[in-house]
Design an enzyme around this catalytic site. Structure first.
Site, PDB file in Angstrom:
ATOM      1  N   PRO A  16       0.790  -1.227   0.000  1.00 56.97           N
ATOM      2  CA  PRO A  16       0.000   0.000   0.000  1.00 56.97           C
ATOM      3  C   PRO A  16       0.825   1.281   0.000  1.00 56.97           C
ATOM      4  O   PRO A  16       1.846   1.375   0.674  1.00 56.97           O
ATOM      5  CB  PRO A  16      -0.834  -0.105   1.285  1.00 56.97           C
ATOM      6  CG  PRO A  16      -0.222  -1.177   2.085  1.00 56.97           C
ATOM      7  CD  PRO A  16       0.484  -2.097   1.137  1.00 56.97           C
ATOM      8  N   ASN A  17       0.334   2.227  -0.767  1.00 59.78           N
ATOM      9  CA  ASN A  17       0.861   3.591  -0.884  1.00 59.78           C
ATOM     10  C   ASN A  17       2.157   3.689  -1.681  1.00 59.78           C
ATOM     11  O   ASN A  17       2.598   4.803  -1.986  1.00 59.78           O
ATOM     12  CB  ASN A  17       1.035   4.253   0.496  1.00 59.78           C
ATOM     13  CG  ASN A  17      -0.292   4.459   1.177  1.00 59.78           C
ATOM     14  OD1 ASN A  17      -1.195   5.044   0.577  1.00 59.78           O
ATOM     15  ND2 ASN A  17      -0.446   3.967   2.387  1.00 59.78           N
ATOM     16  N   ARG A  24       5.183  12.090  -3.360  1.00 66.62           N
ATOM     17  CA  ARG A  24       5.089  12.661  -2.001  1.00 66.62           C
ATOM     18  C   ARG A  24       6.285  12.151  -1.194  1.00 66.62           C
ATOM     19  O   ARG A  24       6.833  11.097  -1.502  1.00 66.62           O
ATOM     20  CB  ARG A  24       3.819  12.175  -1.282  1.00 66.62           C
ATOM     21  CG  ARG A  24       2.519  12.568  -1.917  1.00 66.62           C
ATOM     22  CD  ARG A  24       2.066  13.951  -1.449  1.00 66.62           C
ATOM     23  NE  ARG A  24       0.708  14.246  -1.897  1.00 66.62           N
ATOM     24  CZ  ARG A  24       0.364  14.538  -3.155  1.00 66.62           C
ATOM     25  NH1 ARG A  24       1.274  14.554  -4.106  1.00 66.62           N
ATOM     26  NH2 ARG A  24      -0.893  14.803  -3.477  1.00 66.62           N
ATOM     27  N   TYR A  29      11.340   8.542   1.024  1.00 62.55           N
ATOM     28  CA  TYR A  29      11.287   7.385   0.124  1.00 62.55           C
ATOM     29  C   TYR A  29      12.011   7.594  -1.217  1.00 62.55           C
ATOM     30  O   TYR A  29      12.012   6.700  -2.051  1.00 62.55           O
ATOM     31  CB  TYR A  29       9.833   6.998  -0.131  1.00 62.55           C
ATOM     32  CG  TYR A  29       9.109   6.593   1.137  1.00 62.55           C
ATOM     33  CD1 TYR A  29       9.507   5.454   1.842  1.00 62.55           C
ATOM     34  CD2 TYR A  29       8.055   7.344   1.646  1.00 62.55           C
ATOM     35  CE1 TYR A  29       8.868   5.084   3.004  1.00 62.55           C
ATOM     36  CE2 TYR A  29       7.410   6.977   2.810  1.00 62.55           C
ATOM     37  CZ  TYR A  29       7.816   5.845   3.491  1.00 62.55           C
ATOM     38  OH  TYR A  29       7.185   5.476   4.641  1.00 62.55           O
ATOM     39  N   ASN A  80       7.869  -5.722  -0.930  1.00 65.43           N
ATOM     40  CA  ASN A  80       7.821  -4.627   0.038  1.00 65.43           C
ATOM     41  C   ASN A  80       6.363  -4.520   0.461  1.00 65.43           C
ATOM     42  O   ASN A  80       5.542  -3.950  -0.273  1.00 65.43           O
ATOM     43  CB  ASN A  80       8.295  -3.317  -0.593  1.00 65.43           C
ATOM     44  CG  ASN A  80       8.275  -2.179   0.429  1.00 65.43           C
ATOM     45  OD1 ASN A  80       7.682  -2.307   1.502  1.00 65.43           O
ATOM     46  ND2 ASN A  80       8.912  -1.073   0.100  1.00 65.43           N
ATOM     47  N   ALA A  83       3.011  -0.819   4.794  1.00 62.58           N
ATOM     48  CA  ALA A  83       2.566  -0.830   6.196  1.00 62.58           C
ATOM     49  C   ALA A  83       2.071  -2.210   6.645  1.00 62.58           C
ATOM     50  O   ALA A  83       2.080  -2.507   7.855  1.00 62.58           O
ATOM     51  CB  ALA A  83       1.476   0.213   6.397  1.00 62.58           C
ATOM     52  N   GLU A 104      12.442  -9.635   1.466  1.00 58.97           N
ATOM     53  CA  GLU A 104      11.652  -8.505   1.962  1.00 58.97           C
ATOM     54  C   GLU A 104      12.500  -7.243   1.784  1.00 58.97           C
ATOM     55  O   GLU A 104      13.652  -7.206   2.227  1.00 58.97           O
ATOM     56  CB  GLU A 104      11.357  -8.741   3.447  1.00 58.97           C
ATOM     57  CG  GLU A 104      10.624  -7.604   4.115  1.00 58.97           C
ATOM     58  CD  GLU A 104      10.497  -7.823   5.630  1.00 58.97           C
ATOM     59  OE1 GLU A 104      10.906  -8.895   6.144  1.00 58.97           O
ATOM     60  OE2 GLU A 104      10.008  -6.900   6.303  1.00 58.97           O
ATOM     61  N   HIS A 106      12.687  -2.926   2.113  1.00 58.39           N
ATOM     62  CA  HIS A 106      12.148  -1.632   2.559  1.00 58.39           C
ATOM     63  C   HIS A 106      13.055  -0.531   2.071  1.00 58.39           C
ATOM     64  O   HIS A 106      14.283  -0.619   2.212  1.00 58.39           O
ATOM     65  CB  HIS A 106      12.034  -1.580   4.083  1.00 58.39           C
ATOM     66  CG  HIS A 106      11.108  -2.621   4.596  1.00 58.39           C
ATOM     67  ND1 HIS A 106       9.744  -2.521   4.434  1.00 58.39           N
ATOM     68  CD2 HIS A 106      11.347  -3.812   5.188  1.00 58.39           C
ATOM     69  CE1 HIS A 106       9.189  -3.619   4.921  1.00 58.39           C
ATOM     70  NE2 HIS A 106      10.132  -4.414   5.381  1.00 58.39           N
ATOM     71  N   ARG A 113      13.271   4.118  12.504  1.00 62.39           N
ATOM     72  CA  ARG A 113      12.041   4.919  12.476  1.00 62.39           C
ATOM     73  C   ARG A 113      11.215   4.668  13.746  1.00 62.39           C
ATOM     74  O   ARG A 113      11.748   4.236  14.747  1.00 62.39           O
ATOM     75  CB  ARG A 113      11.278   4.619  11.177  1.00 62.39           C
ATOM     76  CG  ARG A 113      12.118   4.955   9.929  1.00 62.39           C
ATOM     77  CD  ARG A 113      11.343   4.782   8.653  1.00 62.39           C
ATOM     78  NE  ARG A 113      10.226   5.734   8.583  1.00 62.39           N
ATOM     79  CZ  ARG A 113       9.274   5.679   7.657  1.00 62.39           C
ATOM     80  NH1 ARG A 113       9.323   4.749   6.714  1.00 62.39           N
ATOM     81  NH2 ARG A 113       8.288   6.560   7.669  1.00 62.39           N
TER      82      ARG A 113
HETATM   83  O1  CA2 Z   1      10.455   1.773   3.903  1.00 58.84           O
HETATM   84  C1  CA2 Z   1       9.604   1.102   3.299  1.00 58.84           C
HETATM   85  O2  CA2 Z   1       9.760   0.666   2.168  1.00 58.84           O
HETATM   86  C2  CA2 Z   1       8.239   0.864   3.955  1.00 58.84           C
HETATM   87  O3  CA2 Z   1       7.816  -0.462   3.636  1.00 58.84           O
HETATM   88  C3  CA2 Z   1       7.296   1.881   3.385  1.00 58.84           C
HETATM   89  C4  CA2 Z   1       5.913   1.873   4.025  1.00 58.84           C
HETATM   90  C5  CA2 Z   1       6.020   1.940   5.543  1.00 58.84           C
HETATM   91  O4  CA2 Z   1       4.734   1.806   6.111  1.00 58.84           O
HETATM   92  C6  CA2 Z   1       6.940   0.867   6.087  1.00 58.84           C
HETATM   93  O5  CA2 Z   1       7.025   1.026   7.487  1.00 58.84           O
HETATM   94  C7  CA2 Z   1       8.316   0.961   5.476  1.00 58.84           C
HETATM   95  C8  CA2 Z   1       5.092   3.071   3.553  1.00 58.84           C
HETATM   96  C9  CA2 Z   1       5.003   3.213   2.074  1.00 58.84           C
HETATM   97  C10 CA2 Z   1       4.422   4.554   1.788  1.00 58.84           C
HETATM   98  O6  CA2 Z   1       4.921   4.988   0.546  1.00 58.84           O
HETATM   99  C11 CA2 Z   1       4.792   6.312   0.256  1.00 58.84           C
HETATM  100  C12 CA2 Z   1       5.488   6.753  -0.825  1.00 58.84           C
HETATM  101  C13 CA2 Z   1       5.421   8.072  -1.180  1.00 58.84           C
HETATM  102  C14 CA2 Z   1       4.632   8.943  -0.470  1.00 58.84           C
HETATM  103  C15 CA2 Z   1       3.929   8.486   0.610  1.00 58.84           C
HETATM  104  C16 CA2 Z   1       3.988   7.159   0.980  1.00 58.84           C
END
Ligand code: CA2
Length: 159
Positions: A16-17, A24, A29, A80, A83, A104, A106, A113
């Site tokens: 997700p996301n 963003r 990221y 990946n 969340a 896996e 990230h 974090r």
């Molecule tokens: O660091 C990572 O790759 C995460 O898997 C990213 C997740 C986060 O919940 C994990 O704890 C770590 C969040 C992905 C959100 O991606 C976004 C990308 C651009 C803008 C906003 C969110």
């Protein structure tokens, strides 16, 4: 027709996301979009002798179904889970169905974090984890996974 037992296909799942990458929070990221990463992985796969497929979903059940689908068709998984990393028993259980390498990945270092990101439901069932190396983490995961598959095809590795 290609012999299905000789396919060397790796799936990359983005949770997700991650479809918002590059749009963003570039300070967390990075500035590359998901489309940039996916195109780069497919190109790298061609050099490494494997087919790379990519998939993104914001829905837990859809990710579970995708993992179930690749049980007999693919030879490696890079995931990946976003969340869902920290919450999903369902994704963890689905990964247990696979008997090939699972990496896996990230983008951020989850251990640097917030405390709720320090635990991964997936880590205990994955082959290994790469965290905090940005988009390079996916490429390192691809190098590892493709080398496992290529070794397996040359009968040097069993999994
Ligand atoms: O660091 C990572 O790759 C995460 O898997 C990213 C997740 C986060 O919940 C994990 O704890 C770590 C969040 C992905 C959100 O991606 C976004 C990308 C651009 C803008 C906003 C969110």
């Amino acid at each position: 027709m290609e012999n299905p037992s000789e396919t060397r296909t790796i799936l990359v799942i983005h949770g997700p996301n991650l479809n918002m990458l590059g749009k963003r929070e570039p300070e967390v990221y990075g500035k590359d979009t998901l489309e940039d990463i996916d195109a780069g992985l497919k190109e790298a796969g061609r050099h490494l002798g494997v087919v790379v497929e990519t998939f993104q979903s914001n829905h837990e059940g859809v990710i579970v179904e995708k993992i179930q689908e690749i049980m007999t068709t693919h030879q490696g998984l890079i995931i990946n889970p976003g969340a869902y990393t920290h919450t999903s028993v369902a994704i963890r259980d689905a990964l247990l169905l696979l008997n090939f390498p699972i990496v896996e990945v990230h983008l951020s270092n989850i251990y640097k974090r917030e405390p709720f990101r320090h635990h991964s439901m997936v880590a205990g069932v994955a082959t290994g984890q790469i965290s905090g190396l940005g988009m390079q983490g996916y490429f390192l995961a691809l190098e590892y996974t493709s080398s496992c598959i290529n070794l397996r095809f040359s009968n040097k590795l069993k999994f």
